[in-house]
Write a protein that holds these residues in place. Structure first.
Motif, PDB file in Angstrom:
ATOM      1  N   SER A 436      98.907 -51.970  27.999  1.00 16.69           N
ATOM      2  CA  SER A 436      99.086 -52.671  26.720  1.00 16.69           C
ATOM      3  C   SER A 436      98.220 -53.913  26.653  1.00 16.69           C
ATOM      4  O   SER A 436      97.544 -54.173  25.658  1.00 16.69           O
ATOM      5  N   LEU A 437      98.220 -54.690  27.729  1.00 16.76           N
ATOM      6  CA  LEU A 437      97.463 -55.946  27.731  1.00 16.76           C
ATOM      7  C   LEU A 437      95.976 -55.675  27.550  1.00 16.76           C
ATOM      8  O   LEU A 437      95.279 -56.395  26.830  1.00 16.76           O
ATOM      9  N   GLY A 438      95.519 -54.628  28.193  1.00 15.45           N
ATOM     10  CA  GLY A 438      94.101 -54.292  28.108  1.00 15.45           C
ATOM     11  C   GLY A 438      93.688 -54.028  26.680  1.00 15.45           C
ATOM     12  O   GLY A 438      92.612 -54.429  26.240  1.00 15.45           O
ATOM     13  N   GLN A 439      94.597 -53.378  25.947  1.00 12.92           N
ATOM     14  CA  GLN A 439      94.226 -53.016  24.573  1.00 12.92           C
ATOM     15  C   GLN A 439      94.215 -54.198  23.638  1.00 12.92           C
ATOM     16  O   GLN A 439      93.689 -54.125  22.541  1.00 12.92           O
ATOM     17  N   ILE A 440      94.832 -55.310  24.056  1.00 10.95           N
ATOM     18  CA  ILE A 440      94.821 -56.493  23.190  1.00 10.95           C
ATOM     19  C   ILE A 440      93.389 -57.024  23.076  1.00 10.95           C
ATOM     20  O   ILE A 440      92.935 -57.373  21.995  1.00 10.95           O
ATOM     21  N   THR A 441      92.689 -57.061  24.172  1.00  8.33           N
ATOM     22  CA  THR A 441      91.325 -57.579  24.103  1.00  8.33           C
ATOM     23  C   THR A 441      90.302 -56.461  23.949  1.00  8.33           C
ATOM     24  O   THR A 441      89.541 -56.428  23.015  1.00  8.33           O
ATOM     25  N   LYS A 442      90.308 -55.534  24.882  1.00 13.95           N
ATOM     26  CA  LYS A 442      89.416 -54.381  24.728  1.00 13.95           C
ATOM     27  C   LYS A 442      90.013 -53.207  25.509  1.00 13.95           C
ATOM     28  O   LYS A 442      90.567 -53.391  26.588  1.00 13.95           O
ATOM     29  N   PRO A 443      89.859 -52.022  24.950  1.00 11.92           N
ATOM     30  CA  PRO A 443      90.373 -50.879  25.681  1.00 11.92           C
ATOM     31  C   PRO A 443      89.648 -50.777  27.016  1.00 11.92           C
ATOM     32  O   PRO A 443      88.434 -50.934  27.084  1.00 11.92           O
ATOM     33  N   TYR A 444      90.367 -50.579  28.093  1.00  7.48           N
ATOM     34  CA  TYR A 444      89.688 -50.433  29.377  1.00  7.48           C
ATOM     35  C   TYR A 444      90.496 -49.521  30.285  1.00  7.48           C
ATOM     36  O   TYR A 444      91.636 -49.176  29.987  1.00  7.48           O
ATOM     37  N   ASN A 445      89.890 -49.125  31.337  1.00  7.30           N
ATOM     38  CA  ASN A 445      90.513 -48.139  32.201  1.00  7.30           C
ATOM     39  C   ASN A 445      91.190 -48.804  33.403  1.00  7.30           C
ATOM     40  O   ASN A 445      90.538 -49.377  34.265  1.00  7.30           O
ATOM     41  N   VAL A 446      92.503 -48.732  33.405  1.00  8.64           N
ATOM     42  CA  VAL A 446      93.276 -49.374  34.470  1.00  8.64           C
ATOM     43  C   VAL A 446      92.864 -48.836  35.840  1.00  8.64           C
ATOM     44  O   VAL A 446      92.731 -49.592  36.800  1.00  8.64           O
ATOM     45  N   GLU A 447      92.611 -47.522  35.912  1.00 10.80           N
ATOM     46  CA  GLU A 447      92.279 -46.902  37.195  1.00 10.80           C
ATOM     47  C   GLU A 447      91.032 -47.538  37.807  1.00 10.80           C
ATOM     48  O   GLU A 447      90.989 -47.834  39.002  1.00 10.80           O
ATOM     49  N   ASP A 448      90.031 -47.752  36.979  1.00  6.74           N
ATOM     50  CA  ASP A 448      88.774 -48.348  37.470  1.00  6.74           C
ATOM     51  C   ASP A 448      89.024 -49.704  38.103  1.00  6.74           C
ATOM     52  O   ASP A 448      88.520 -50.037  39.175  1.00  6.74           O
ATOM     53  N   ILE A 449      89.845 -50.500  37.412  1.00 10.94           N
ATOM     54  CA  ILE A 449      90.114 -51.846  37.915  1.00 10.94           C
ATOM     55  C   ILE A 449      90.889 -51.759  39.220  1.00 10.94           C
ATOM     56  O   ILE A 449      90.629 -52.475  40.182  1.00 10.94           O
TER      57      ILE A 449
END
Ligand SMILES: Nc1nc2c(c(=O)[nH]1)N(C=O)[C@@H](CNc1ccc(C(=O)N[C@@H](CCC(=O)O)C(=O)O)cc1)CN2
Ligand SMILES: Nc1nc2c(ncn2[C@@H]2O[C@H](COP(=O)(O)OP(=O)(O)OP(=O)(O)O)[C@@H](O)[C@H]2O)c(=O)[nH]1
Ligand SMILES: [Mg+2]
Length: 461
Positions: A436-449
């Motif tokens: 959810s937090l990622g989508q607030i700023t930009k969609p991103y891939n949790v797995e990569d992080i």
């Protein structure tokens, strides 16, 4: 990508106007506007080096149309890609104001190949080029539309990227806890290090508090935007006089004939930094006149839609049925959240209205004395000024707010799971929060992080 052009300032009588181009052909297009001779159109970028525009330097130049006729003497600023607001080549033509000059410049730009920009297209390109994230994009729009000065600073901070930075930091904290959990997942509950447990709880608790403050200030923000104030009362009590007083000009017709105002009149006023729409309505009464009755219906409608009600009563006359009808209307349950100020008007005349208004917020005035304008405004300002924590952020976009609420919910669940040593659940909830937090700023891939983070851990830890 096309080169786009738009007038970036309001189309009104003003000192200066800005025409803005964005895209790879900006320099070529503007070079055509800077040359006096007709007939030698620059069609390729290579021919434009004679126009001598130094990046990020304001230069004063004559602007010509396609026939070599001078349009204006203007300031040109060239923002060379990628060092511009949206990462593309941007050129601003800062011309004299008014409606005609900028429009003529705009037309000539399209003549040389620019396309008229769609709404938000400059900023959309900024997002695409990574110059602004979703949060900053939204803050830009909200800052422009903001109607409450209490929030100017907060919105500006959103724009500075501080909020995105804070969310990034929080994401890292959460990832760190997930990592701890993942490492401990195979151990039984007794083996979970007390220190790790305590520290994780503390970190999560702190994040929850910060999110709650953001949601709280967001609530205030939403409540205080685009406020409407409705002036309500029976005919002839002085509603239109009150409108004129607050506006400090004769906007509405005032007369001693009951039923003067029929259509509601709406204007914008500034009350202590709040831009409020003020609506003067038709006086409430039963009338045989069909048109007037429509006006009365409208008055109630406006009252329901407004957050602030100024209910005007005549101090110099005893209460009448219409006055009581209005009091009945005010006692409705659906109006209980509105700010109601009873205005006892015409206090320059002998008091004949003995009704007890003590359970209302009241003010006694007359519309003849201009000083009363600030009395009322101060009273309204009092209810609008609230202590807003200037160190937090606001989420002006509903989707973002919902995402943060959902992340908050996950964090609360994570704490409960952690207290019950349900490590896998903790990890699950935190991963959901990250999404959810990622989508607030930009969609991103949790797995990569997660991959990159785990790579920094020692084997076996
Ligand atoms: N004349 C004018 N005034 C304006 C704007 C504009 O576009 N033109 N803005 C429009 O919204 C706002 C200012 N925002 C801006 C944001 C970034 C850059 C910019 O050039 N960014 C580059 C360089 C950064 C730097 O020098 O620090 C970059 O990010 O790479 C320019 C304006 C408000 N005032
Ligand atoms: N003495 C005195 N007269 C006032 C005051 N305010 C308004 N009036 C007079 O009251 C009359 C009605 O004023 P309006 O402002 O037109 O009243 P209204 O409530 O808008 O009336 P409708 O539009 O008919 O509903 C006018 O003759 C005003 O001059 C006041 O404070 N003192
Ligand atoms: Mg009126």
């Amino acid at each position: 990508m096309d080169t786009i052009v738009a007038i970036s300032t309001a189309l009104a009588k003003s000192a200066i106007s800005i025409v803005r181009l964005s895209g790879k052909d900006s320099l070529r297009i503007v070079s055509n506007l800077l040359k006096k001779q007709q007939g030698q159109i620059h069609t390729s970028q290579s021919l434009c080096n004679d126009i001598n525009l130094m990046p990020r330097q304001a230069t004063l130049r004559n602007i010509y149309d396609e026939y070599g006729r001078m349009i204006d003497k203007a300031i040109i600023i060239y923002f060379k890609a990628p060092l511009s607001f949206n990462g593309e080549d941007i050129i601003e033509i800062q011309s004299h104001g008014g409606k005609l000059i900028a429009q003529e410049i705009l037309r000539v730009c399209t003549y040389y190949g620019a396309r008229l920009a769609n709404a938000g297209e400059f900023s959309r390109r900024a997002f695409r080029n990574g110059k602004l994230d979703l949060l900053e994009l939204d803050a830009t729009i909200s800052l422009i539309n903001n109607t409450n000065a209490n929030f100017t600073q907060l919105l500006a901070r959103n724009l500075s990227g501080e909020c995105s930075k804070m969310l990034d930091e929080i994401r890292l904290q959460i990832i760190e806890i997930i990592a701890q959990m993942e490492v401990n997942i195979d151990y039984s509950e007794e083996d979970l290090d007390e220190n790790i447990l305590e520290k994780s709880l503390q970190v999560l608790d702190n994040i929850i508090q910060r999110f709650s403050t953001i949601l709280e200030s967001t609530k205030h923000y939403n409540r205080l935007q685009n406020l409407k104030l409705c002036i309500l009362g029976k005919p002839n009590v002085g509603k239109s006089s009150l409108l004129n007083l607050l506006l400090l000009r004769q906007r509405a017709i005032v007369s001693n004939l009951a039923g003067t105002t029929r259509d509601a009149i709406s204007e914008i006023i500034d009350i202590g930094g709040n831009l409020i729409t003020i609506i003067d309505t038709a006086g409430i009464r039963d009338s045989g006149d069909f048109i007037e009755q429509e006006g009365v219906k409208q008055s109630f409608e406006y009252a329901k839609q407004s957050e602030i009600l100024l209910c005007v009563f005549d101090n110099s006359e005893p209460m009448e049925k219409e006055d009581f009808d209005i009091l009945d209307f005010l006692s409705q349950d659906s109006l209980k959240d509105k700010f109601i100020l009873v205005v006892l008007n015409k206090n320059d005349l002998i008091k004949k209205n003995t009704h007890d208004f003590t359970h209302f917020n009241t003010i006694s005035i007359n519309t003849k004395d201009i000083q009363n304008a600030s009395l009322i405004k101060n009273k309204i300002q009092d209810i609008l000024t609230m202590q807003i924590d200037q160190n937090t952020f606001i989420l002006t976009n509903n989707t973002q707010r919902i995402l943060l609420e959902s992340a908050l919910h996950n964090l609360q669940n994570a704490i409960i799971s952690l207290q019950h040593f349900q490590i896998e659940l903790v990890s699950f909830e935190l991963t959901q929060a990250l999404q959810s937090l990622g989508q607030i700023t930009k969609p991103y891939n949790v797995e990569d992080i997660l991959d990159s983070l785990f790579s920094q851990f020692c084997v076996g830890k």
